[in-house]
Enzyme design. Structure first.
Site, PDB file in Angstrom:
ATOM      1  N   LYS A 146      63.425  24.044 -39.615  1.00 57.32           N
ATOM      2  CA  LYS A 146      64.128  22.767 -39.820  1.00 57.32           C
ATOM      3  C   LYS A 146      63.941  22.263 -41.257  1.00 57.32           C
ATOM      4  CE  LYS A 146      62.733  19.112 -37.303  1.00 57.32           C
ATOM      5  NZ  LYS A 146      62.325  17.957 -38.122  1.00 57.32           N
TER       6      LYS A 146
ATOM      7  N   ARG B 226      61.449   3.382 -37.803  1.00 60.76           N
ATOM      8  CA  ARG B 226      60.423   4.140 -38.536  1.00 60.76           C
ATOM      9  C   ARG B 226      60.300   3.602 -39.971  1.00 60.76           C
ATOM     10  NH1 ARG B 226      61.247  10.396 -37.560  1.00 60.76           N
ATOM     11  NH2 ARG B 226      59.232  10.441 -38.629  1.00 60.76           N
TER      12      ARG B 226
ATOM     13  N   SER C 229      52.278  13.098 -46.752  1.00 56.70           N
ATOM     14  CA  SER C 229      53.645  13.223 -46.239  1.00 56.70           C
ATOM     15  C   SER C 229      54.500  14.069 -47.167  1.00 56.70           C
ATOM     16  CB  SER C 229      54.277  11.839 -46.075  1.00 56.70           C
ATOM     17  OG  SER C 229      55.675  11.979 -45.893  1.00 56.70           O
TER      18      SER C 229
ATOM     19  N   GLN D 198      57.595  14.445 -46.743  1.00 58.37           N
ATOM     20  CA  GLN D 198      58.857  13.725 -46.929  1.00 58.37           C
ATOM     21  C   GLN D 198      58.757  12.793 -48.134  1.00 58.37           C
ATOM     22  OE1 GLN D 198      59.666  11.896 -43.142  1.00 58.37           O
ATOM     23  NE2 GLN D 198      59.944  13.855 -42.108  1.00 58.37           N
TER      24      GLN D 198
ATOM     25  N   ASP E 294      53.325  18.292 -36.566  1.00 60.25           N
ATOM     26  CA  ASP E 294      54.300  18.208 -35.475  1.00 60.25           C
ATOM     27  C   ASP E 294      53.819  18.905 -34.204  1.00 60.25           C
ATOM     28  OD1 ASP E 294      56.056  16.787 -37.077  1.00 60.25           O
ATOM     29  OD2 ASP E 294      57.104  18.584 -37.775  1.00 60.25           O
TER      30      ASP E 294
ATOM     31  N   ARG F 260      53.735   9.260 -31.293  1.00 61.69           N
ATOM     32  CA  ARG F 260      53.437  10.527 -30.610  1.00 61.69           C
ATOM     33  C   ARG F 260      52.016  10.623 -30.103  1.00 61.69           C
ATOM     34  NH1 ARG F 260      56.529  14.952 -34.170  1.00 61.69           N
ATOM     35  NH2 ARG F 260      58.506  14.649 -33.098  1.00 61.69           N
TER      36      ARG F 260
END
Ligand code: S3P
Length: 447
Positions: free
Chosen positions: A30, A130, A173, A175, A325, A356
């Site tokens: 992904k 988020r 992170s 991202q 993840d 999560r």
């Protein structure tokens, strides 16, 4: 409609299984799929992608790049051609809808800021709560002009010129790192990101492959990435390697269902992504590895998993970025292990597609597995092979990984496990049911 595609909506039940067997090729990664479309759209010339993960998250990124002016065309299954814009993007006339994808929206915020275009971002219910300030804050320091709804979507950027910064993200992170580096491509001067704990390095590796100049230094588990803007990338050919995060579900199923033996091919073997595999080996998992082809500059391997009696371990907090993840599915493996599995340093799990950490604990609680939930950790008290009662309904909270983890738990429990919704699985792993059914996993919908 095939049996597998019919399972991709509504509630689904997984029944206790025996002897999962078979083999398949891992779905495209992904992270690399998002980045191929983004870098292809930014680059000069043509990018040819094969093995792209055609999941909703990735397709939304493709649509966003098209709305920003790139030509994005599907030429066959997993085959895409992107004609890039050499850094000159258009302001889209509609908001960019990133759906469920944190990676999509945060990376695209960096792209839009760096390219200096007006754009608005929206997402689904889960993405809209988020945190986005982790990205808009450093981008604003570079000179970007973001307005958000209290740090969340919708967010709007007004075009402005950027200057490079040095930034040490307060959280680990990829991202955040990637958004800053992508913005840095269009900024003037040096952009540097200093990570105390290195996160996945796909942006750095792929920037180099796309002809970008970026320096990466690693020291004591940290990473410093430096680039000088502005830079124009060059279109490339990308053969997307398999996703170790998606492969994890079938592999954990095989390890916990007696008599199983499966093989998954072309799974990316990147140091920053394989913490789960290290942990499973420490737990006594019978995992065997064979080298696979190098794809998009990444090593891959074929992985065989055979049913194993697992034992609990302590997972060190510094391993978290390399398996961020995978904690929900590790919790499922730990529930059928002998002894305690202690997972610490997990505060970031609360900011994923759902909380999560709470979601994993609730998944276990609904099925009478034993655990202790901490603010930043989870201690699972394993009940041994076949020891988890099951029989519960898992609340998936718009979270694909909780849904898939709940179903894997059902295969190894004493009673069926139902997940309340599966539609979100298509955001990351649309072939999940096709793969699981082919291995012989008993899963049924229409409940
Ligand atoms: C990703 C980074 C991780 C991960 C996500 C994909 C990426 O998020 O959870 O699924 O492709 O960069 P964070 O950067 O928020 O840890």
């Amino acid at each position: 409609m095939t049996q597998a595609s019919a399972l991709l909506s509504g509630a689904v039940r997984a029944r206790p299984a025996t002897e999962l067997s078979g083999r398949f090729r891992a779905p495209g990664d992904k992270s690399i799929s998002h980045r191929s479309l983004i870098l292809g759209g930014l680059a000069r010339g043509e990018t040819r992608i094969s093995g792209l993960l055609e999941s909703e998250d990735v397709l939304n990124t493709g649509k966003a790049m098209a709305a920003l002016g790139a030509q994005v065309e599907r030429t066959g299954e997993g085959q895409w051609i992107v004609q890039g814009r050499a850094g000159e993007l258009n302001a889209p006339d509609q908001p960019l809808d990133c759906g469920n994808s944190g990676t999509g929206v945060r990376l695209l915020m960096g792209v839009v800021a760096g390219a200096g275009v007006d754009a608005e971002f929206v997402g689904d219910e889960s993405l809209s709560v988020r945190p986005m300030a982790r990205v808009t804050r450093p981008l604003s320091q570079m000179g970007a002009n973001f307005e958000t709804r209290d740090g969340c979507l919708p967010a709007k950027n007004r075009a402005s010129a950027l200057t490079g910064i040095t930034y040490a993200p307060p959280i680990a992170s990829a991202q955040v790192k990637s958004a800053i580096l992508l913005a840095g491509l269009g900024a003037n001067g040096i952009t540097r990101v200093e990570e105390a704990r290195a996160t996945r390095d796909h942006t750095e590796t792929m920037l180099t492959a796309f002809g970008g100049e970026i320096d990466v230094q690693r020291e004591n588990g940290g990473l410093i990435a430096t680039l000088k803007g502005p830079q124009i990338l060059t279109g490339q050919t990308v053969d997307v390697p398999g996703d170790p995060s998606s492969a994890a579900f079938a592999l954990v199923a095989a390890l916990t269902v007696p008599g199983s033996s499966i093989r998954i091919e072309n799974v990316m073997d990147n140091e920053a992504r394989i913490g789960l595999y290290t942990t499973l080996l420490e737990m006594g998992a019978d995992l065997r590895f064979e080298p696979g082809p190098v794809m998009a500059g990444e090593r891959t391997r074929h992985i065989e998993a055979r049913f194993s009696t697992l034992h609990g371990v302590e997972v060190p907090p510094e391993r978290a970025p390399s398996m961020i993840d995978e904690y929900p599915v590790l919790s499922v493996a730990a529930a059928s292990a002998e002894g305690e599995t202690r997972m610490m340093g997990l505060e970031e799990l609360r900011a994923k597609e759902s909380d999560r950490l709470a979601g994993s604990a609730d998944l276990l609680a609904a099925n009478s597995a034993r655990f202790e939930l901490l603010d930043d950790g989870l201690i699972v008290k394993g009940l041994g092979v076949g020891g988890v009662p099951g029989g519960g309904v898992v609340e998936t909270r718009h979270d694909h990984r909780l849904a898939m983890s709940g179903l894997v738990l059902g295969l190894a429990a004493q009673n069926p496990v139902t997940v309340d919704e599966t539609v979100m699985i298509a955001t990351s792993y649309p072939d999940f049911f096709a793969h699981m059914l082919a291995l012989g996993a008993p899963m049924e919908g229409g409940i």
